[in-house]
Design a protein around this motif. Sequence first.
Motif, mmCIF file in Angstrom:
data_model
loop_
_atom_site.group_PDB
_atom_site.id
_atom_site.type_symbol
_atom_site.label_atom_id
_atom_site.label_comp_id
_atom_site.label_asym_id
_atom_site.label_seq_id
_atom_site.Cartn_x
_atom_site.Cartn_y
_atom_site.Cartn_z
ATOM 1 N N VAL A 1 -29.167 21.656 7.577
ATOM 2 C CA VAL A 1 -28.295 22.502 6.770
ATOM 3 C C VAL A 1 -27.329 21.618 6.000
ATOM 4 C CG1 VAL A 1 -26.577 24.350 6.766
ATOM 5 C CG2 VAL A 1 -28.465 24.406 8.412
ATOM 6 N N MET A 2 -27.304 21.775 4.698
ATOM 7 C CA MET A 2 -26.381 21.035 3.835
ATOM 8 C C MET A 2 -25.225 21.961 3.454
ATOM 9 S SD MET A 2 -27.152 18.900 0.314
ATOM 10 C CE MET A 2 -27.836 20.276 -0.646
ATOM 11 N N LYS A 3 -24.023 21.611 3.884
ATOM 12 C CA LYS A 3 -22.837 22.400 3.524
ATOM 13 C C LYS A 3 -22.352 21.926 2.160
ATOM 14 C CE LYS A 3 -19.624 23.350 6.587
ATOM 15 N NZ LYS A 3 -18.434 23.226 7.472
ATOM 16 N N MET A 4 -22.429 22.822 1.179
ATOM 17 C CA MET A 4 -22.100 22.475 -0.204
ATOM 18 C C MET A 4 -21.026 23.412 -0.716
ATOM 19 S SD MET A 4 -24.701 22.342 -3.474
ATOM 20 C CE MET A 4 -24.413 21.120 -4.770
ATOM 21 N N GLN A 5 -19.891 22.856 -1.137
ATOM 22 C CA GLN A 5 -18.843 23.690 -1.739
ATOM 23 C C GLN A 5 -18.749 23.410 -3.230
ATOM 24 O OE1 GLN A 5 -14.632 24.041 -0.133
ATOM 25 N NE2 GLN A 5 -14.237 23.851 -2.339
ATOM 26 N N THR A 6 -18.508 24.440 -3.994
ATOM 27 C CA THR A 6 -18.308 24.295 -5.427
ATOM 28 C C THR A 6 -16.815 24.239 -5.745
ATOM 29 O OG1 THR A 6 -18.061 26.620 -6.091
ATOM 30 C CG2 THR A 6 -20.315 25.824 -5.700
ATOM 31 N N SER A 7 -16.521 24.045 -7.015
ATOM 32 C CA SER A 7 -15.143 24.112 -7.502
ATOM 33 C C SER A 7 -14.873 25.435 -8.217
ATOM 34 C CB SER A 7 -14.872 22.942 -8.463
ATOM 35 O OG SER A 7 -14.869 21.714 -7.772
ATOM 36 N N TRP A 8 -15.711 26.453 -7.969
ATOM 37 C CA TRP A 8 -15.646 27.692 -8.744
ATOM 38 C C TRP A 8 -15.328 28.892 -7.848
ATOM 39 C CZ3 TRP A 8 -15.753 24.161 -11.949
ATOM 40 C CH2 TRP A 8 -16.767 23.213 -12.010
#
Length: 376
Positions: free
Chosen positions: A40-47
């Motif tokens: 699982v890749m935890k990916m956060q955006t800036s949006w």
Amino acid sequence: MGNADKAHTRRNFLKISATAGGAAAGTLAAPAVLAQSPMVMKMQTSWPASDIWMDFARQFTERVEAMSGKRLTVDLLPAGAVVGAFQVLDACHDGVIDAAHSVPVYWYGKHKGASLFGTGPVFGGSATTMLSWFYEGGGAEFYRELQQDILGLEVVGFLGFPMFAQPFGWFKNEVKSVSDINGLKYRTVGLAADLMQKMGMSVAQLPGGEIVPAMERGVIDAFEFNNPSSDIRFGAQDVAKNYYLSSYHQASESFEFLFNRGFYEDLEPDLQAIVRYAVEAASTANTASAMNNYSADLRKLEEDAGVTVHRTPQEVLDAQIKAWDELIVDLEQDEFMKRVLDSQRDWVERVTYYELMNSPDYALAYQHYFPNKLKL
């Protein structure tokens, strides 16, 4: 313990764990499904969650999952879920998150050179021209040098989706000349902030989710974000009615796909390739989606929200170019930035010559088939 040591230790731990897990599986004859549990890749955006750019980020994550057969799945999170919109680079470096979907200009505070990978001086090349420079003209190595060698960051990054030139933005009153913007409090980010200050504005650098509240409170008088779809979703039309398209302040930006270096290097070679090339695949999908949505939402702003769409006056565009000229002199005092700008100029001089000489006048054909629509 240094960052490189931490990353090395983490990689060793994963390898030891994998070996131990394999031995245990052989001894205990554990079901094969356990060995195939997805990463699982935890990916956060800036949006913000409602922004169309969350949809664009999802086009990337969907491709990663489909191409990996869900051996790698993505937990996609909006700005603020783990860290603030401007903090995703630090979070990737620290391993708080595995990946981020953002723009380089959001870490401009660490080094102004970040802005050269999307919101720097416009020598005549479009975002497509400059994304090509990143992959074919040496830009990717400059980007790696800045992040890893100069700033010592444990990250790996790629750029994708050449954005359409960003509008000059939203104003309460009409802008007919440079004097009309003098003294305004204006939201933008990165080197565009330096540019607008040279043109007589005072600048606040705010993430997208804070723009409309700041306008409502009088913290800013005018602003830009990026495109009609993002703008309409966060309610730009409720706080201003004059929307100016065309500008040189951010005319060649692309998304940034950031990964914690240890996480990325620990991936199996095929998963590394999938993550990297999913950026290119999403870039095409993002472009098609942007063309569809941006144009449809611009029409909604005009026809449903009472917004007047203008072309930015030529006087303002000329003043932007002159302001860039002044800024370039300052930027080139930095040895790294001088090398990047020299590389970009060389690329644009050659590539854009071909582009412009080869391009027919699309406006002429458009006006022939759709007369009396353009306000150029």
